[in-house]
Design a protein around this motif. Structure first.
Motif, PDB file in Angstrom:
ATOM      1  N   GLY A 251       6.692   6.447   9.557  1.00 44.69           N
ATOM      2  CA  GLY A 251       6.953   7.043   8.253  1.00 44.69           C
ATOM      3  C   GLY A 251       5.730   7.013   7.349  1.00 44.69           C
ATOM      4  O   GLY A 251       5.426   7.991   6.661  1.00 44.69           O
TER       5      GLY A 251
ATOM      6  N   THR B 147       9.558  -4.611   5.959  1.00 48.14           N
ATOM      7  CA  THR B 147      10.749  -3.973   6.516  1.00 48.14           C
ATOM      8  C   THR B 147      11.422  -4.899   7.510  1.00 48.14           C
ATOM      9  O   THR B 147      10.856  -5.921   7.924  1.00 48.14           O
ATOM     10  CB  THR B 147      10.366  -2.638   7.195  1.00 48.14           C
ATOM     11  OG1 THR B 147      11.552  -1.935   7.580  1.00 48.14           O
ATOM     12  CG2 THR B 147       9.503  -2.867   8.430  1.00 48.14           C
TER      13      THR B 147
ATOM     14  N   LEU C 210      13.995   2.298   4.694  1.00 49.68           N
ATOM     15  CA  LEU C 210      13.192   1.566   5.672  1.00 49.68           C
ATOM     16  C   LEU C 210      12.460   0.363   5.076  1.00 49.68           C
ATOM     17  O   LEU C 210      12.016  -0.511   5.821  1.00 49.68           O
ATOM     18  CB  LEU C 210      12.157   2.507   6.300  1.00 49.68           C
ATOM     19  CG  LEU C 210      12.693   3.580   7.249  1.00 49.68           C
ATOM     20  CD1 LEU C 210      11.559   4.514   7.662  1.00 49.68           C
ATOM     21  CD2 LEU C 210      13.314   2.936   8.483  1.00 49.68           C
TER      22      LEU C 210
ATOM     23  N   ARG D  53      15.184   6.887   3.014  1.00 48.14           N
ATOM     24  CA  ARG D  53      15.419   6.460   4.398  1.00 48.14           C
ATOM     25  C   ARG D  53      15.781   4.986   4.546  1.00 48.14           C
ATOM     26  O   ARG D  53      16.169   4.553   5.623  1.00 48.14           O
ATOM     27  CB  ARG D  53      14.170   6.780   5.234  1.00 48.14           C
ATOM     28  CG  ARG D  53      13.856   8.266   5.280  1.00 48.14           C
ATOM     29  CD  ARG D  53      12.577   8.565   6.036  1.00 48.14           C
ATOM     30  NE  ARG D  53      12.622   8.086   7.406  1.00 48.14           N
ATOM     31  CZ  ARG D  53      11.612   8.167   8.269  1.00 48.14           C
ATOM     32  NH1 ARG D  53      10.469   8.708   7.864  1.00 48.14           N
ATOM     33  NH2 ARG D  53      11.730   7.704   9.490  1.00 48.14           N
TER      34      ARG D  53
ATOM     35  N   ALA E 110       9.047   2.527  10.415  1.00 44.87           N
ATOM     36  CA  ALA E 110       8.307   2.384   9.164  1.00 44.87           C
ATOM     37  C   ALA E 110       6.853   2.800   9.343  1.00 44.87           C
ATOM     38  O   ALA E 110       6.278   3.500   8.500  1.00 44.87           O
ATOM     39  CB  ALA E 110       8.394   0.943   8.674  1.00 44.87           C
TER      40      ALA E 110
ATOM     41  N   GLU F 290      10.260   8.237  -0.512  1.00 45.70           N
ATOM     42  CA  GLU F 290      10.594   8.778   0.806  1.00 45.70           C
ATOM     43  C   GLU F 290      11.077   7.704   1.783  1.00 45.70           C
ATOM     44  O   GLU F 290      12.038   7.928   2.525  1.00 45.70           O
ATOM     45  CB  GLU F 290       9.363   9.483   1.399  1.00 45.70           C
ATOM     46  CG  GLU F 290       8.913  10.714   0.637  1.00 45.70           C
ATOM     47  CD  GLU F 290       9.946  11.829   0.661  1.00 45.70           C
ATOM     48  OE1 GLU F 290      10.668  11.934   1.679  1.00 45.70           O
ATOM     49  OE2 GLU F 290      10.040  12.572  -0.338  1.00 45.70           O
ATOM     50  N   LEU F 291      10.410   6.539   1.782  1.00 45.69           N
ATOM     51  CA  LEU F 291      10.701   5.551   2.822  1.00 45.69           C
ATOM     52  C   LEU F 291      11.678   4.481   2.385  1.00 45.69           C
ATOM     53  O   LEU F 291      12.370   3.902   3.234  1.00 45.69           O
ATOM     54  CB  LEU F 291       9.396   4.903   3.301  1.00 45.69           C
ATOM     55  CG  LEU F 291       8.348   5.882   3.837  1.00 45.69           C
ATOM     56  CD1 LEU F 291       7.123   5.147   4.339  1.00 45.69           C
ATOM     57  CD2 LEU F 291       8.933   6.752   4.952  1.00 45.69           C
ATOM     58  N   ARG F 292      11.761   4.206   1.112  1.00 45.33           N
ATOM     59  CA  ARG F 292      12.754   3.239   0.648  1.00 45.33           C
ATOM     60  C   ARG F 292      14.009   3.931   0.127  1.00 45.33           C
ATOM     61  O   ARG F 292      15.115   3.657   0.579  1.00 45.33           O
ATOM     62  CB  ARG F 292      12.160   2.340  -0.439  1.00 45.33           C
ATOM     63  CG  ARG F 292      13.196   1.362  -0.998  1.00 45.33           C
ATOM     64  CD  ARG F 292      12.617   0.432  -2.025  1.00 45.33           C
ATOM     65  NE  ARG F 292      13.679  -0.241  -2.755  1.00 45.33           N
ATOM     66  CZ  ARG F 292      13.797  -1.548  -2.856  1.00 45.33           C
ATOM     67  NH1 ARG F 292      12.921  -2.341  -2.262  1.00 45.33           N
ATOM     68  NH2 ARG F 292      14.773  -2.071  -3.560  1.00 45.33           N
TER      69      ARG F 292
ATOM     70  N   GLU G  80       3.651  10.280   5.918  1.00 42.33           N
ATOM     71  CA  GLU G  80       3.365  10.579   4.516  1.00 42.33           C
ATOM     72  C   GLU G  80       1.868  10.763   4.276  1.00 42.33           C
ATOM     73  O   GLU G  80       1.464  11.580   3.444  1.00 42.33           O
ATOM     74  CB  GLU G  80       3.916   9.475   3.611  1.00 42.33           C
ATOM     75  CG  GLU G  80       5.424   9.480   3.476  1.00 42.33           C
ATOM     76  CD  GLU G  80       5.947  10.821   2.988  1.00 42.33           C
ATOM     77  OE1 GLU G  80       5.413  11.340   1.981  1.00 42.33           O
ATOM     78  OE2 GLU G  80       6.871  11.362   3.619  1.00 42.33           O
TER      79      GLU G  80
ATOM     80  N   LEU H 146       5.616   6.908  -1.088  1.00 43.16           N
ATOM     81  CA  LEU H 146       6.091   5.952  -0.097  1.00 43.16           C
ATOM     82  C   LEU H 146       7.406   5.326  -0.523  1.00 43.16           C
ATOM     83  O   LEU H 146       8.314   5.128   0.305  1.00 43.16           O
ATOM     84  CB  LEU H 146       5.038   4.866   0.141  1.00 43.16           C
ATOM     85  CG  LEU H 146       3.709   5.319   0.732  1.00 43.16           C
ATOM     86  CD1 LEU H 146       2.752   4.131   0.870  1.00 43.16           C
ATOM     87  CD2 LEU H 146       3.909   5.996   2.083  1.00 43.16           C
TER      88      LEU H 146
END
Length: 228
Positions: free
Chosen positions: A133, A122, A99, A97, A130, A92-94, A137, A89
């Protein structure tokens, strides 16, 4: 009540003091409260409006109790997803991306119904992306086996945090007393450590498919502007 003592002490003296200070006198017997009934996973989504500066996206699933065989594998699964800055997480997301302000996974030490919750802070305009996302995942980890490198990192992170949290005598005593009170046994941390070491990539894939199935999603965000 459980009394735990950890440190450079004389065990016999501790026992004598405990018997003198905590001797049980005559009285009415305690009545145990009824235990919680079995929990049922429920597919649900809620949006909660609060006067907050950032949105919080939480995705929760029911998990096994700490006395069930799958407990260690689910904790490893949660660590692959949200264990520090190397968790999926976070990367990939911080990192990729942008987010998330903060992101992670919460697990529990519970003898009753437990949970596994991903959480992300977020910007309010990014809340929808988010949420998508996080769910993406989770779908990915349900569909593909984790790598041996991810597995080793997750185990090291999980067991390292446990060791760090028990680095003082006071914390050793706390852990012994807590798990004895729950009924898991004072030596649960050692047994849990061995169970974590034994978890395989196949175990993680199996529990991901079994437990990450019916999410409850809660989004906390600022109130939407009122249309005029």
């Amino acid at each position: 009540m459980v009394l735990a003592v950890s440190g450079h002490v004389d065990a016999g003296r501790v026992m004598r003091l405990a018997e003198r200070l905590f001797r049980v006198g005559p009285g009415a017997g305690a009545t145990l409260a009824p235990g919680a009934g079995p929990a049922t996973a429920r597919l649900d989504r809620r949006v909660v409006e609060r006067p907050v500066q950032q949105a919080q996206v939480l995705v929760g699933y029911l998990g096994p109790t700490l006395t069930q065989p799958d407990y260690a594998a689910v904790r490893v699964l949660g660590t692959v997803l949200g264990g520090g800055m190397s968790g999926r997480l976070f990367t990939e997301l911080r990192d990729k991306r942008g987010l998330a302000y903060s992101v992670g996974v919460l697990g529990t030490y519970r003898t009753g119904p437990s949970f596994l919750i991903t959480h992300m802070g977020t910007a309010p305009p990014n809340a929808e992306a988010a949420e998508a996302g996080v769910l993406g995942e989770i779908d990915r980890i349900r569909g593909e086996e984790v790598t041996e490198r991810e597995l080793a990192r997750a185990k090291a992170y999980l067991l390292g945090n446990l060791a760090m949290d028990r680095r003082t005598n006071a914390r050793h005593a706390w852990y012994m007393a807590f798990f004895e009170v729950t009924g898991a046994g004072w030596d649960f941390p050692e047994r849990f450590g061995r169970a974590v070491e034994a978890v395989t990539a196949g175990d993680v894939a199996r529990v991901a498919r079994e437990y990450l199935t019916r999410p409850t999603v809660v989004v906390v965000q600022p109130p939407r502007p009122v249309a005029r």
